[in-house]
Design a protein around this motif. Structure first.
Motif, short mmCIF file in Angstrom:
data_model
loop_
_atom_site.label_atom_id
_atom_site.label_comp_id
_atom_site.label_asym_id
_atom_site.label_seq_id
_atom_site.Cartn_x
_atom_site.Cartn_y
_atom_site.Cartn_z
N ILE A 270 0.82 -1.21 0.00
CA ILE A 270 0.00 0.00 0.00
C ILE A 270 0.86 1.26 0.00
O ILE A 270 0.39 2.36 0.30
CB ILE A 270 -1.02 0.01 1.17
CG1 ILE A 270 -0.32 -0.06 2.53
CG2 ILE A 270 -2.03 -1.13 1.00
CD1 ILE A 270 -1.23 0.21 3.72
N LEU A 271 2.11 1.11 -0.36
CA LEU A 271 3.05 2.23 -0.45
C LEU A 271 2.91 2.92 -1.80
O LEU A 271 2.78 2.25 -2.83
CB LEU A 271 4.48 1.70 -0.28
CG LEU A 271 5.61 2.71 -0.28
CD1 LEU A 271 5.52 3.65 0.92
CD2 LEU A 271 6.94 1.97 -0.26
N ARG A 272 2.92 4.22 -1.79
CA ARG A 272 2.79 5.00 -3.02
C ARG A 272 3.68 6.23 -2.95
O ARG A 272 3.87 6.81 -1.89
CB ARG A 272 1.32 5.42 -3.21
CG ARG A 272 1.10 6.24 -4.48
CD ARG A 272 -0.37 6.53 -4.70
NE ARG A 272 -0.80 7.66 -3.87
CZ ARG A 272 -2.07 7.97 -3.66
NH1 ARG A 272 -3.04 7.24 -4.19
NH2 ARG A 272 -2.39 9.01 -2.91
N ARG A 273 4.19 6.62 -4.10
CA ARG A 273 4.98 7.87 -4.21
C ARG A 273 4.05 8.97 -4.67
O ARG A 273 3.30 8.79 -5.63
CB ARG A 273 6.12 7.69 -5.21
CG ARG A 273 7.05 8.88 -5.29
CD ARG A 273 8.36 8.50 -4.68
NE ARG A 273 9.24 9.63 -4.48
CZ ARG A 273 10.47 9.67 -4.95
NH1 ARG A 273 10.94 8.70 -5.68
NH2 ARG A 273 11.23 10.70 -4.67
N GLU A 274 4.10 10.09 -4.02
CA GLU A 274 3.25 11.22 -4.34
C GLU A 274 3.91 12.12 -5.39
O GLU A 274 5.14 12.09 -5.54
CB GLU A 274 2.96 12.02 -3.06
CG GLU A 274 2.14 11.26 -2.03
CD GLU A 274 0.72 11.03 -2.46
OE1 GLU A 274 0.44 9.98 -3.09
OE2 GLU A 274 -0.12 11.90 -2.19
N PRO A 275 3.13 12.93 -6.09
CA PRO A 275 3.70 13.84 -7.09
C PRO A 275 4.77 14.77 -6.54
O PRO A 275 5.69 15.16 -7.25
CB PRO A 275 2.49 14.62 -7.60
CG PRO A 275 1.33 13.72 -7.35
CD PRO A 275 1.66 12.98 -6.08
N ASP A 276 4.68 15.12 -5.24
CA ASP A 276 5.68 16.02 -4.63
C ASP A 276 6.96 15.28 -4.23
O ASP A 276 7.88 15.87 -3.68
CB ASP A 276 5.08 16.75 -3.43
CG ASP A 276 4.76 15.84 -2.25
OD1 ASP A 276 5.02 14.60 -2.31
OD2 ASP A 276 4.23 16.36 -1.24
N GLY A 277 7.02 13.94 -4.49
CA GLY A 277 8.20 13.16 -4.17
C GLY A 277 8.13 12.44 -2.84
O GLY A 277 8.96 11.59 -2.54
N GLY A 278 7.13 12.78 -2.01
CA GLY A 278 6.98 12.11 -0.72
C GLY A 278 6.36 10.73 -0.88
O GLY A 278 5.89 10.35 -1.96
N TYR A 279 6.36 9.99 0.19
CA TYR A 279 5.81 8.64 0.21
C TYR A 279 4.66 8.58 1.20
O TYR A 279 4.68 9.23 2.24
CB TYR A 279 6.87 7.62 0.63
CG TYR A 279 8.01 7.49 -0.35
CD1 TYR A 279 7.98 6.56 -1.37
CD2 TYR A 279 9.13 8.33 -0.25
CE1 TYR A 279 9.03 6.44 -2.27
CE2 TYR A 279 10.18 8.22 -1.14
CZ TYR A 279 10.13 7.27 -2.14
OH TYR A 279 11.17 7.16 -3.04
N VAL A 280 3.66 7.76 0.88
CA VAL A 280 2.51 7.56 1.76
C VAL A 280 2.11 6.09 1.76
O VAL A 280 2.35 5.36 0.80
CB VAL A 280 1.29 8.42 1.36
CG1 VAL A 280 1.58 9.91 1.53
CG2 VAL A 280 0.83 8.12 -0.06
N LEU A 281 1.50 5.70 2.87
CA LEU A 281 0.77 4.44 2.94
C LEU A 281 -0.68 4.83 2.73
O LEU A 281 -1.20 5.71 3.43
CB LEU A 281 0.97 3.77 4.30
CG LEU A 281 2.41 3.38 4.62
CD1 LEU A 281 2.52 2.91 6.07
CD2 LEU A 281 2.92 2.31 3.67
N VAL A 282 -1.34 4.20 1.75
CA VAL A 282 -2.67 4.64 1.38
C VAL A 282 -3.65 3.47 1.32
O VAL A 282 -3.29 2.38 0.86
CB VAL A 282 -2.65 5.44 0.05
CG1 VAL A 282 -2.20 4.58 -1.10
CG2 VAL A 282 -3.97 6.08 -0.26
N THR A 283 -4.84 3.71 1.83
CA THR A 283 -5.97 2.79 1.72
C THR A 283 -7.13 3.61 1.18
O THR A 283 -7.02 4.84 1.06
CB THR A 283 -6.34 2.18 3.09
OG1 THR A 283 -6.90 3.20 3.91
CG2 THR A 283 -5.14 1.52 3.76
N PRO A 284 -8.27 3.01 0.89
CA PRO A 284 -9.40 3.82 0.44
C PRO A 284 -9.84 4.86 1.47
O PRO A 284 -10.42 5.88 1.12
CB PRO A 284 -10.50 2.79 0.19
CG PRO A 284 -9.78 1.53 -0.09
CD PRO A 284 -8.55 1.57 0.78
#
Length: 188
Positions: free
Chosen positions: A70-84
Protein backbone atom coordinates in the motif's frame (compact mmCIF):
# COMPACT_ATOMS: atom_id res chain seq x y z
CA UNK A 1 -6.06 -5.69 1.81
CA UNK A 2 -4.08 -8.12 -0.33
CA UNK A 3 -3.09 -11.35 1.27
CA UNK A 4 0.50 -11.59 2.33
CA UNK A 5 1.81 -14.88 1.02
CA UNK A 6 5.37 -16.02 1.64
CA UNK A 7 7.74 -15.26 -1.22
CA UNK A 8 8.84 -18.13 -3.46
CA UNK A 9 12.31 -19.66 -3.22
CA UNK A 10 14.25 -17.39 -5.59
CA UNK A 11 17.14 -19.80 -6.10
CA UNK A 12 14.85 -22.60 -7.28
CA UNK A 13 12.93 -20.54 -9.85
CA UNK A 14 13.74 -20.17 -13.53
CA UNK A 15 13.61 -16.69 -15.04
CA UNK A 16 10.37 -17.67 -16.81
CA UNK A 17 8.88 -18.66 -13.43
CA UNK A 18 10.09 -15.38 -11.93
CA UNK A 19 8.62 -13.33 -14.79
CA UNK A 20 5.27 -15.12 -14.44
CA UNK A 21 5.27 -14.67 -10.67
CA UNK A 22 6.14 -10.96 -10.97
CA UNK A 23 3.44 -10.42 -13.60
CA UNK A 24 0.85 -12.20 -11.45
CA UNK A 25 1.70 -10.23 -8.32
CA UNK A 26 -1.61 -8.44 -7.88
CA UNK A 27 -1.38 -5.26 -5.87
CA UNK A 28 -4.15 -3.00 -4.59
CA UNK A 29 -4.99 -0.05 -6.89
CA UNK A 30 -3.28 2.55 -4.67
CA UNK A 31 -3.03 4.96 -7.61
CA UNK A 32 -6.86 5.17 -7.65
CA UNK A 33 -7.25 5.86 -3.94
CA UNK A 34 -7.29 9.55 -3.01
CA UNK A 35 -8.46 10.00 0.57
CA UNK A 36 -7.58 13.14 2.46
CA UNK A 37 -4.17 13.11 4.14
CA UNK A 38 -4.72 11.89 7.68
CA UNK A 39 -1.32 12.41 9.24
CA UNK A 40 1.94 10.60 9.84
CA UNK A 41 2.38 6.82 10.08
CA UNK A 42 5.40 7.30 12.39
CA UNK A 43 7.14 4.83 10.11
CA UNK A 44 10.45 5.06 8.30
CA UNK A 45 12.25 2.91 5.75
CA UNK A 46 16.02 3.06 6.32
CA UNK A 47 18.46 3.00 3.41
CA UNK A 48 19.26 -0.66 4.17
CA UNK A 49 15.56 -1.54 3.67
CA UNK A 50 14.69 -1.92 7.36
CA UNK A 51 11.20 -0.70 8.21
CA UNK A 52 10.75 1.10 11.54
CA UNK A 53 7.67 2.12 13.50
CA UNK A 54 8.15 4.74 16.21
CA UNK A 55 11.90 4.07 16.12
CA UNK A 56 11.70 0.28 16.52
CA UNK A 57 12.38 -2.11 13.65
CA UNK A 58 9.40 -4.06 12.35
CA UNK A 59 10.59 -7.64 12.75
CA UNK A 60 7.77 -9.48 11.01
CA UNK A 61 8.44 -9.77 7.27
CA UNK A 62 4.73 -10.44 6.67
CA UNK A 63 3.88 -7.00 8.12
CA UNK A 64 6.56 -5.29 6.03
CA UNK A 65 5.29 -7.10 2.91
CA UNK A 66 1.73 -6.03 3.67
CA UNK A 67 2.68 -2.38 4.23
CA UNK A 68 4.81 -2.40 1.06
CA UNK A 69 1.72 -3.24 -1.01
CA UNK A 70 0.00 0.00 0.00
CA UNK A 71 3.05 2.23 -0.45
CA UNK A 72 2.79 5.00 -3.02
CA UNK A 73 4.98 7.87 -4.21
CA UNK A 74 3.25 11.22 -4.34
CA UNK A 75 3.70 13.84 -7.09
CA UNK A 76 5.68 16.02 -4.63
CA UNK A 77 8.20 13.16 -4.17
CA UNK A 78 6.98 12.11 -0.72
CA UNK A 79 5.81 8.64 0.21
CA UNK A 80 2.51 7.56 1.76
CA UNK A 81 0.77 4.44 2.94
CA UNK A 82 -2.67 4.64 1.38
CA UNK A 83 -5.97 2.79 1.72
CA UNK A 84 -9.40 3.82 0.44
CA UNK A 85 -10.02 5.51 3.80
CA UNK A 86 -6.71 7.09 4.83
CA UNK A 87 -3.33 8.35 3.68
CA UNK A 88 -0.38 8.48 6.05
CA UNK A 89 3.10 9.88 5.41
CA UNK A 90 6.07 7.54 5.67
CA UNK A 91 9.73 8.62 5.67
CA UNK A 92 12.04 6.90 3.18
CA UNK A 93 15.79 7.46 3.58
CA UNK A 94 16.76 6.40 0.04
CA UNK A 95 14.56 3.91 -1.81
CA UNK A 96 11.68 1.95 -0.30
CA UNK A 97 13.07 -1.42 -1.43
CA UNK A 98 16.48 -3.09 -1.67
CA UNK A 99 17.38 -5.61 -4.39
CA UNK A 100 19.25 -8.23 -2.38
CA UNK A 101 19.70 -11.01 -4.93
CA UNK A 102 20.06 -11.29 -8.71
CA UNK A 103 19.45 -14.13 -11.13
CA UNK A 104 20.65 -14.05 -14.74
CA UNK A 105 19.81 -16.23 -17.73
CA UNK A 106 21.24 -15.86 -21.22
CA UNK A 107 23.87 -13.56 -22.63
CA UNK A 108 24.04 -10.26 -24.49
CA UNK A 109 20.75 -9.17 -26.05
CA UNK A 110 19.12 -12.47 -25.03
CA UNK A 111 19.83 -11.91 -21.32
CA UNK A 112 17.14 -11.69 -18.66
CA UNK A 113 17.92 -10.29 -15.22
CA UNK A 114 15.65 -10.73 -12.20
CA UNK A 115 15.98 -9.34 -8.70
CA UNK A 116 14.62 -10.50 -5.37
CA UNK A 117 13.80 -7.59 -3.09
CA UNK A 118 14.13 -7.43 0.68
CA UNK A 119 10.33 -7.80 0.83
CA UNK A 120 10.45 -11.03 -1.17
CA UNK A 121 8.98 -9.36 -4.26
CA UNK A 122 10.46 -10.20 -7.65
CA UNK A 123 11.29 -7.76 -10.45
CA UNK A 124 12.56 -8.50 -13.95
CA UNK A 125 14.61 -5.66 -15.46
CA UNK A 126 12.96 -4.48 -18.69
CA UNK A 127 11.72 -1.29 -20.34
CA UNK A 128 9.05 -0.84 -17.64
CA UNK A 129 11.50 -1.72 -14.84
CA UNK A 130 14.73 -0.02 -15.91
CA UNK A 131 18.11 -0.05 -14.22
CA UNK A 132 19.84 3.26 -13.57
CA UNK A 133 22.88 4.55 -11.72
CA UNK A 134 22.85 7.82 -9.77
CA UNK A 135 26.26 9.26 -8.85
CA UNK A 136 26.49 10.81 -5.39
CA UNK A 137 29.34 12.07 -3.23
CA UNK A 138 29.69 8.62 -1.67
CA UNK A 139 29.78 6.81 -5.02
CA UNK A 140 27.32 5.20 -7.42
CA UNK A 141 23.81 4.30 -6.26
CA UNK A 142 22.24 1.67 -8.55
CA UNK A 143 18.45 1.31 -8.76
CA UNK A 144 15.80 -0.78 -10.47
CA UNK A 145 12.25 0.53 -10.86
CA UNK A 146 9.80 -1.69 -8.99
CA UNK A 147 6.54 0.02 -9.88
CA UNK A 148 5.15 3.49 -10.47
CA UNK A 149 7.49 5.88 -8.66
CA UNK A 150 8.97 3.20 -6.41
CA UNK A 151 12.55 2.02 -6.79
CA UNK A 152 14.80 -0.56 -5.21
CA UNK A 153 18.36 0.32 -4.30
CA UNK A 154 20.52 -2.50 -5.64
CA UNK A 155 22.64 -3.89 -2.79
CA UNK A 156 26.37 -3.36 -3.24
CA UNK A 157 27.26 -7.07 -3.73
CA UNK A 158 24.54 -7.41 -6.38
CA UNK A 159 25.78 -4.24 -8.09
CA UNK A 160 29.30 -5.71 -8.21
CA UNK A 161 27.88 -8.86 -9.86
CA UNK A 162 26.23 -6.62 -12.47
CA UNK A 163 29.44 -4.68 -13.11
CA UNK A 164 31.45 -7.90 -13.50
CA UNK A 165 28.93 -9.18 -16.07
CA UNK A 166 29.13 -5.91 -17.98
CA UNK A 167 32.94 -5.80 -17.92
CA UNK A 168 33.15 -9.42 -19.10
CA UNK A 169 31.05 -8.48 -22.15
CA UNK A 170 33.16 -5.43 -22.94
CA UNK A 171 30.28 -3.17 -24.02
CA UNK A 172 31.07 0.52 -24.48
CA UNK A 173 29.62 2.09 -22.41
CA UNK A 174 29.59 -0.74 -19.88
CA UNK A 175 26.08 -2.01 -19.42
CA UNK A 176 23.71 -4.94 -19.49
CA UNK A 177 20.85 -6.17 -21.63
CA UNK A 178 17.67 -7.54 -20.07
CA UNK A 179 14.43 -8.36 -21.86
CA UNK A 180 15.62 -6.56 -24.99
CA UNK A 181 16.57 -3.29 -23.26
CA UNK A 182 20.14 -2.07 -22.76
CA UNK A 183 20.99 -0.41 -19.44
CA UNK A 184 24.25 1.55 -19.26
CA UNK A 185 25.98 1.20 -15.92
CA UNK A 186 27.41 4.70 -15.94
CA UNK A 187 25.96 7.43 -13.74
CA UNK A 188 23.17 9.67 -14.96
Amino acid sequence: MPESTPPPDFAGLSLSDIAAFAADNRLPPVEKWNPAHCGDSFMRIASDGTWFHEGSPIGRLAMVRLFSTILRREPDGGYVLVTPAEKLSIAVDDAPFVAVEMKVEGEGRARRIAFRLNTGDLVVADAAHPLRIVERDDGPHPYVTVRSGLDALIARPVYYEMVNLALDEGADPPGLWSEGSFFALDAQ
